[in-house]
Design an enzyme around this catalytic site. Sequence first.
Site, PDB file in Angstrom:
ATOM      1  N   SER A  57      57.439  37.987   6.788  1.00 29.58           N
ATOM      2  CA  SER A  57      56.327  37.902   5.826  1.00 29.58           C
ATOM      3  C   SER A  57      56.325  36.492   5.243  1.00 29.58           C
ATOM      4  O   SER A  57      57.337  35.796   5.299  1.00 29.58           O
ATOM      5  CB  SER A  57      56.551  38.910   4.697  1.00 29.58           C
ATOM      6  OG  SER A  57      55.655  38.695   3.626  1.00 29.58           O
ATOM      7  N   TYR A 115      61.023  44.145  -1.617  1.00 28.93           N
ATOM      8  CA  TYR A 115      60.295  43.684  -0.425  1.00 28.93           C
ATOM      9  C   TYR A 115      60.665  42.233  -0.118  1.00 28.93           C
ATOM     10  O   TYR A 115      60.984  41.877   1.023  1.00 28.93           O
ATOM     11  CB  TYR A 115      58.792  43.821  -0.678  1.00 28.93           C
ATOM     12  CG  TYR A 115      57.921  43.495   0.512  1.00 28.93           C
ATOM     13  CD1 TYR A 115      57.661  44.447   1.488  1.00 28.93           C
ATOM     14  CD2 TYR A 115      57.338  42.233   0.650  1.00 28.93           C
ATOM     15  CE1 TYR A 115      56.852  44.159   2.577  1.00 28.93           C
ATOM     16  CE2 TYR A 115      56.530  41.931   1.728  1.00 28.93           C
ATOM     17  CZ  TYR A 115      56.288  42.897   2.696  1.00 28.93           C
ATOM     18  OH  TYR A 115      55.490  42.591   3.771  1.00 28.93           O
TER      19      TYR A 115
HETATM   20  P1  NAP Z   1      50.908  49.533   7.317  1.00 28.72           P
HETATM   21  O1  NAP Z   1      49.576  49.792   7.922  1.00 28.72           O
HETATM   22  O2  NAP Z   1      51.306  50.288   6.090  1.00 28.72           O
HETATM   23  O3  NAP Z   1      51.999  49.742   8.469  1.00 28.72           O
HETATM   24  C1  NAP Z   1      53.328  50.119   8.234  1.00 28.72           C
HETATM   25  C2  NAP Z   1      53.758  51.038   9.348  1.00 28.72           C
HETATM   26  O4  NAP Z   1      55.141  51.406   9.156  1.00 28.72           O
HETATM   27  C3  NAP Z   1      52.961  52.350   9.362  1.00 28.72           C
HETATM   28  O5  NAP Z   1      52.580  52.641  10.686  1.00 28.72           O
HETATM   29  C4  NAP Z   1      53.934  53.361   8.812  1.00 28.72           C
HETATM   30  O6  NAP Z   1      53.694  54.666   9.275  1.00 28.72           O
HETATM   31  C5  NAP Z   1      55.266  52.816   9.312  1.00 28.72           C
HETATM   32  N1  NAP Z   1      56.351  53.351   8.524  1.00 28.72           N
HETATM   33  C6  NAP Z   1      56.449  53.361   7.173  1.00 28.72           C
HETATM   34  N2  NAP Z   1      57.558  54.013   6.790  1.00 28.72           N
HETATM   35  C7  NAP Z   1      58.172  54.444   7.924  1.00 28.72           C
HETATM   36  C8  NAP Z   1      59.334  55.202   8.186  1.00 28.72           C
HETATM   37  N3  NAP Z   1      60.099  55.683   7.187  1.00 28.72           N
HETATM   38  N4  NAP Z   1      59.664  55.476   9.472  1.00 28.72           N
HETATM   39  C9  NAP Z   1      58.870  55.033  10.496  1.00 28.72           C
HETATM   40  N5  NAP Z   1      57.745  54.318  10.303  1.00 28.72           N
HETATM   41  C10 NAP Z   1      57.401  54.029   9.029  1.00 28.72           C
HETATM   42  O7  NAP Z   1      51.043  48.008   6.935  1.00 28.72           O
HETATM   43  P2  NAP Z   1      51.096  46.672   7.805  1.00 28.72           P
HETATM   44  O8  NAP Z   1      50.577  45.609   6.943  1.00 28.72           O
HETATM   45  O9  NAP Z   1      50.495  46.865   9.148  1.00 28.72           O
HETATM   46  O10 NAP Z   1      52.672  46.436   7.930  1.00 28.72           O
HETATM   47  C11 NAP Z   1      53.325  46.139   9.149  1.00 28.72           C
HETATM   48  C12 NAP Z   1      54.410  45.110   8.894  1.00 28.72           C
HETATM   49  O11 NAP Z   1      53.800  43.873   8.522  1.00 28.72           O
HETATM   50  C13 NAP Z   1      55.369  45.474   7.760  1.00 28.72           C
HETATM   51  O12 NAP Z   1      56.693  45.102   8.107  1.00 28.72           O
HETATM   52  C14 NAP Z   1      54.873  44.616   6.622  1.00 28.72           C
HETATM   53  O13 NAP Z   1      55.870  44.343   5.679  1.00 28.72           O
HETATM   54  C15 NAP Z   1      54.460  43.371   7.383  1.00 28.72           C
HETATM   55  N6  NAP Z   1      53.579  42.464   6.660  1.00 28.72           N
HETATM   56  C16 NAP Z   1      52.340  42.865   6.270  1.00 28.72           C
HETATM   57  C17 NAP Z   1      51.524  41.967   5.585  1.00 28.72           C
HETATM   58  C18 NAP Z   1      50.152  42.337   5.124  1.00 28.72           C
HETATM   59  O14 NAP Z   1      49.528  41.530   4.418  1.00 28.72           O
HETATM   60  N7  NAP Z   1      49.589  43.460   5.497  1.00 28.72           N
HETATM   61  C19 NAP Z   1      51.990  40.687   5.310  1.00 28.72           C
HETATM   62  C20 NAP Z   1      53.256  40.318   5.718  1.00 28.72           C
HETATM   63  C21 NAP Z   1      54.044  41.211   6.400  1.00 28.72           C
HETATM   64  P3  NAP Z   1      52.815  55.670   8.341  1.00 28.72           P
HETATM   65  O15 NAP Z   1      51.544  54.970   8.016  1.00 28.72           O
HETATM   66  O16 NAP Z   1      52.632  56.879   9.216  1.00 28.72           O
HETATM   67  O17 NAP Z   1      53.647  55.940   7.123  1.00 28.72           O
END
Ligand code: NAP
Length: 256
Positions: free
Chosen positions: A148, A161
């Site tokens: 991130s 986080y």
């Molecule tokens: P997201 O849509 O909330 O995706 C997170 C995923 O992780 C979901 O598919 C979720 O499944 C899964 N997950 C959560 N808890 C879990 C568990 N206990 N066991 C297995 N799977 C689990 O958000 P995203 O933004 O795409 O996040 C993906 C990655 O990108 C993360 O590591 C996040 O920190 C990183 N990131 C995101 C951003 C941003 O701006 N969006 C920026 C920097 C980094 P469910 O939905 O079924 O719970």
Amino acid sequence: MSRNGLERMFSLSGKTALVTGARTGIGQAIAVALAEAGADVVLLGHQDNMQETERLVAETGRRHRTVLLDLADPSAAAAGVQGLLAEERIDILVNNAGIIRRAPAVQYRERDWYDVMNVNLHALFWLTQAVAKPMLERRQGKIIHIASVLSFQGGILVPAYTASKHAVAGLTKALANEWAALGVQVNAIAPGYVATNNTEALRKDPDRNEAIRSRIPAGRWGEPADIAGAAVFLASPASDYVNGHVLVVDGGWLAR
Ligand code: NAP
């Protein structure tokens, strides 16, 4: 370079990728992009709701398989992945799953701290250890962590986080140091602010939404698809000499 040469450089044909958190957002976009580049995909989720990603991968013509494991319980999840490894050769691991809990540090709850650390860091390490073992024996593998911009910055109201994502960046380098000579590349992608469930609360708050958008040199929030190309690159032969790198994909946020 010929068109064939260029295609070979980025082709994932014959490879199998394991993508965690593949149900939504960045994980879904990466899973579909890896399939479009030719990989079969194992989709890791923790609830029985992977149908949309399964359909999108199926449309690429590649094979998919869904595995349900709760990363909030890192040892059980790593044991589950051991079972998977008995049946699948995993060539590419994308540690994408991650959660965020927002609260001031003095009010931060123990439960939230450990949930975030378990999913974002501990599960990532133990899964990586399990998947890397056969990769190291074969002397071939690609491991991509989703870090991130909060691997570099403090963020606001997200102490667990930020700590977890700083650790992911450090671990990327530590593992690359050990495994680069053994044919396994470990790298990370650091997304900026991307429109997913993870950032829904920020986008719903008009002040935070505008403060973030207006600080991004590209002038817009990222989309999950903006991250997918970096993942294909880091999974492909094109990145064979890239080790321990944290590739920032943030519309210029950190350059500001
Ligand atoms: P997201 O849509 O909330 O995706 C997170 C995923 O992780 C979901 O598919 C979720 O499944 C899964 N997950 C959560 N808890 C879990 C568990 N206990 N066991 C297995 N799977 C689990 O958000 P995203 O933004 O795409 O996040 C993906 C990655 O990108 C993360 O590591 C996040 O920190 C990183 N990131 C995101 C951003 C941003 O701006 N969006 C920026 C920097 C980094 P469910 O939905 O079924 O719970």
